[in-house]
Design a protein around this motif. Structure first.
Motif, PDB file in Angstrom:
ATOM      1  N   LYS A  65     101.923  42.518 -13.390  1.00 32.99           N
ATOM      2  CA  LYS A  65     101.737  42.456 -14.845  1.00 32.99           C
ATOM      3  C   LYS A  65     100.473  41.687 -15.157  1.00 32.99           C
ATOM      4  O   LYS A  65      99.717  42.028 -16.042  1.00 32.99           O
ATOM      5  CB  LYS A  65     102.931  41.726 -15.472  1.00 32.99           C
ATOM      6  N   ASN A  66     100.324  40.603 -14.406  1.00 32.17           N
ATOM      7  CA  ASN A  66      99.161  39.767 -14.690  1.00 32.17           C
ATOM      8  C   ASN A  66      97.872  40.458 -14.316  1.00 32.17           C
ATOM      9  O   ASN A  66      96.849  40.259 -14.948  1.00 32.17           O
ATOM     10  CB  ASN A  66      99.267  38.448 -13.911  1.00 32.17           C
ATOM     11  N   THR A  67      97.898  41.277 -13.292  1.00 30.81           N
ATOM     12  CA  THR A  67      96.643  41.870 -12.870  1.00 30.81           C
ATOM     13  C   THR A  67      96.262  43.083 -13.702  1.00 30.81           C
ATOM     14  O   THR A  67      95.176  43.604 -13.569  1.00 30.81           O
ATOM     15  CB  THR A  67      96.686  42.287 -11.390  1.00 30.81           C
ATOM     16  N   CYS A  72      91.489  43.399 -25.527  1.00 33.36           N
ATOM     17  CA  CYS A  72      91.910  42.825 -26.797  1.00 33.36           C
ATOM     18  C   CYS A  72      90.843  43.136 -27.839  1.00 33.36           C
ATOM     19  O   CYS A  72      89.705  42.680 -27.724  1.00 33.36           O
ATOM     20  CB  CYS A  72      92.079  41.305 -26.638  1.00 33.36           C
ATOM     21  N   LYS A  73      91.231  43.879 -28.841  1.00 30.02           N
ATOM     22  CA  LYS A  73      90.254  44.325 -29.847  1.00 30.02           C
ATOM     23  C   LYS A  73      89.719  43.157 -30.663  1.00 30.02           C
ATOM     24  O   LYS A  73      88.628  43.197 -31.193  1.00 30.02           O
ATOM     25  CB  LYS A  73      90.957  45.311 -30.795  1.00 30.02           C
ATOM     26  N   HIS A  79      91.361  41.307 -20.563  1.00 32.13           N
ATOM     27  CA  HIS A  79      92.090  40.190 -19.973  1.00 32.13           C
ATOM     28  C   HIS A  79      93.308  40.698 -19.239  1.00 32.13           C
ATOM     29  O   HIS A  79      93.854  41.757 -19.533  1.00 32.13           O
ATOM     30  CB  HIS A  79      92.517  39.196 -21.065  1.00 32.13           C
ATOM     31  N   ASN A  80      93.735  39.860 -18.283  1.00 32.49           N
ATOM     32  CA  ASN A  80      94.932  40.232 -17.531  1.00 32.49           C
ATOM     33  C   ASN A  80      96.053  39.250 -17.800  1.00 32.49           C
ATOM     34  O   ASN A  80      96.891  39.000 -16.950  1.00 32.49           O
ATOM     35  CB  ASN A  80      94.596  40.286 -16.029  1.00 32.49           C
ATOM     36  N   GLN A  81      96.045  38.697 -19.005  1.00 36.98           N
ATOM     37  CA  GLN A  81      97.041  37.671 -19.312  1.00 36.98           C
ATOM     38  C   GLN A  81      98.273  38.242 -19.996  1.00 36.98           C
ATOM     39  O   GLN A  81      99.205  37.514 -20.310  1.00 36.98           O
ATOM     40  CB  GLN A  81      96.415  36.599 -20.212  1.00 36.98           C
ATOM     41  N   GLY A  82      98.235  39.524 -20.266  1.00 39.03           N
ATOM     42  CA  GLY A  82      99.417  40.165 -20.845  1.00 39.03           C
ATOM     43  C   GLY A  82      99.720  39.665 -22.241  1.00 39.03           C
ATOM     44  O   GLY A  82      98.819  39.416 -23.044  1.00 39.03           O
TER      45      GLY A  82
END
Lengths: 492, 151
Positions: A65-67, A72-73, A79-82
């Motif tokens: 999930k993190n990767t 983000c508009k 980003h891979n921070q979910g």
């Protein structure tokens, strides 16, 4: 999990002891406990064939999930921070600025929701905006009213759906949703106003280009072309002058502009057609008066004053009730208009300022400009003090000081080490010295004697103390007191 | 040439100009109006006076007058022309690679050099620096030998 048999063995410390020949006490209790652990772990392993793998899977899932990179508009970054990204302070900040920017863009649309205005077709291409929630351009194509399509879009269900999903995705908050859309009730009101305006506009076709904010700099079609600074100014302006915007004309003649602004301002607010006609005729006459009676500034000021008064009266009437009856306005004579007095536009002081107070104005002006200088600049404190002194001297409060001859500026001298304050003192000391030494000048010249080695000398000779102090020191350092030699100045 | 610029011969005048020039750089040239290098420098000063007028004012001080001798000694002026810079009655130093940082000795090669020097000192003064570095390359800085205490 016990991975190797090594763990069952006693720790390495014992091995060392073994090496030294000491008796080894195997840690039997430890061995037993480790065996027990092993025994316990095996059944647990058999129960869950993949306990570790399950956990690793979930962790990998989490890791997966993190990767996963997503865009983000709001922050305009991948980003891979979910979902966590929405709570980061940077995101929150950029979201609030993003939403406030779009909100300000919509403010004009909102204005037209409450005050519908006719949109001439040639300016329709400028009257559009980009809806960030729906990711689409909202163009006014073929609509007769300004921002009509925009208003409809913002009231539509599709837009609401997109808005909600955007807010969910970027953590907007449900309270913000209502700021970016129009409700059904709003739309209904708008429709009513539109219809009433349409019926009116049939009678006023000739003044189409003047009506409404088509040439208005406060209007949103020019929004995109105005830089941020102007935008903020315009917004504030717009909010305060809801009913009395001054349209920017192509003509450079200010007075002509004002006369038409009066007309359009009136039209935009007043719904009665009769009124407009009467004002039309009145201002028309005035307008022709302006152009014909262009005698220096007098004709123009006359026109301006007239318009200003008409304007004021109109505003007053509007303040009371929008549907005032036909008004007959009286023209004030220009008898007491001084053409040379100047007005706000020429930058002249207002009439409540006396001629004697004019000097104060200048002082105020200059004072504000002084404060821009860097307070850390060299000699700032001194400069401020001196300025005040000079002001006082000008006014005659302080008499002009006759500077004493001994004043010297702060100067860092060439051959001095130390602060600049010392330089002045040093100089003063030096300045005094030549006065003293002049008396001793004759003697001092005799002091310069050729060097005679002390070993050669048998007699005692007397030495003049000051110039040869260092020689004295060197001599006295190595020798006993008896052998000090002095050179006399009475001559050898 | 000195008729184009303010020439001072009395200590009083020098004092008043130092004290009255506020928030502007004061350029004081110490020299003789008959000296050739002084004439060169004066020419450049008079030509650029108008250009720098917004942030600097220029004055010439005649080094031969008796009242000025105090200043000649105080400022350690041994070679002419020597130019001393003041800002708000504070003396400004410039490190031009020579031995003497307290003044500018000699003329300038170009008018633009002078303007650059004045600008550099002014900027330093506005920032609160009492000594600034010279913006000119070493080949355009006049060289001189400074003897110890004029001996």
């Amino acid at each position: 999990m016990v991975s190797s048999v090594d763990e069952l063995l006693p720790p390495k410390g014992n091995e060392k002891k073994r090496g030294r020949g000491k008796k080894v006490h195997l840690r039997i209790p430890n061995l037993v406990s480790s065996l027990e652990r092993l025994a316990m772990e095996i059944p647990s392993e058999t129960k869950n064939p993949n306990p570790s793998t399950v956990t690793t899977e979930s962790s990998s899932k989490r890791k997966e999930k993190n990767t996963d990179f997503e865009f983000c508009k709001v922050c305009k970054l991948n980003h891979n921070q979910g979902r966590c990204h929405n709570f980061f302070p940077n995101h929150v900040k950029s979201l609030s600025s993003f939403l406030s920017r779009f909100h300000s863009k919509l403010s004009d649309v909102r204005f037209f929701l409450k005050n519908p205005g006719v949109l001439p077709p040639d300016l329709a291409s400028r009257n559009r905006f980009w809806c960030v929630f729906c990711d689409s351009d909202v163009i006014e194509h073929g609509s007769s009213f300004t921002c009509e399509k925009g208003i409809r879009h913002l009231a539509s269900a599709d837009h609401l759906k997109n808005l909600k999903s955007f807010m969910w995705k970027y953590g907007g908050g449900k309270d913000r949703i209502d700021r970016f859309r129009f409700t059904e009730a709003d739309l209904a009101k708008y429709e009513q106003k539109r219809i009433s305006l349409k019926s009116e506009s049939g009678t006023e076709q000739s003044h189409g280009p003047l009506i409404g904010p088509s040439n208005d700099i406060h209007n949103e079609q020019k929004f995109d072309y105005v830089d941020n600074f102007d935008r903020s100014r315009i917004i504030s302006h717009n909010s305060s002058f809801q009913n009395s915007v001054l349209p920017l004309q192509d003509y450079t003649n200010e007075k002509y502009q004002v006369s038409h602004s009066d007309l359009s301002g009136h039209v935009a607010t007043n719904t009665s057609s009769y009124d407009s006609q009467s004002l039309l005729s009145a201002s028309d006459a005035n307008h022709s008066n302006n152009l014909r009676g262009n005698v220096g500034g007098s004709g123009l000021t006359n026109g301006y004053h007239y318009n200003g008064l008409v304007y004021a009266e109109k505003r007053e009437s509007n303040g009371e009730s929008n549907l005032a009856g036909p008004q007959k306005l009286t023209q004030i004579s220009s008898a007491f208009n001084e053409p040379n007095a100047g007005n706000v536009h020429s930058g002249a002081p207002p009439p409540w300022f006396n001629a004697t107070n004019g000097i104060d104005l200048n002082a105020i002006k200059t004072k504000t400009s002084k404060s821009k200088l860097n307070p850390k600049r060299v000699g700032a404190a001194w400069a401020e003090k001196r300025k005040i002194e000079m002001e006082m001297e000008k006014k005659g409060v302080l008499p002009v000081n006759k500077f004493d001859a001994s004043w010297l500026p702060n100067f860092g001298r060439v051959w001095q080490s130390g602060s600049r304050k010392d330089s002045r003192k040093e100089f003063e000391v030096e300045a005094k010295k030549p006065v003293k030494d002049e008396g001793q000048n004759v003697d001092s010249s005799m002091q310069l004697q050729p060097y005679i080695s002390k070993r050669m000398k048998i007699d005692h000779v007397f030495l003049e103390f000051l110039p040869f102090f260092f020689l004295h020191v060197i001599l006295s350092a190595g020798k006993p007191m008896d052998d000090l030699f002095y050179y006399s100045n009475k001559g050898v | 040439m000195s008729y184009l610029l303010t020439t001072l011969t009395k200590k009083e005048d020098v004092d008043s100009i130092i004290r009255d020039t506020i928030d502007k750089l004061l350029v004081l040239r110490f020299g003789r109006s008959s000296d050739s290098v002084c004439l060169l420098l004066d020419d450049i000063l008079s030509k650029s006076e108008q250009d720098v007028s917004k942030f600097a004012s220029i004055a010439l001080v005649d080094v031969d007058s008796e009242e000025i001798q105090v200043y000649v000694k105080y400022f350690d002026i041994t070679l002419i022309p020597s130019t001393v810079f003041f800002f708000n009655a504070q003396h400004m130093k410039m490190d031009s690679g020579s031995a003497d940082h307290t003044k500018w000795v000699g003329a300038f090669h170009r008018k633009q050099d002078f303007i650059d020097v004045v600008e550099e000192i002014f900027r330093g003064a506005m920032k609160g620096k009492l000594i600034v570095n010279c913006p000119l390359p070493p080949e355009r800085i006049p060289k001189f030998q400074l003897l110890y205490k004029g001996v």
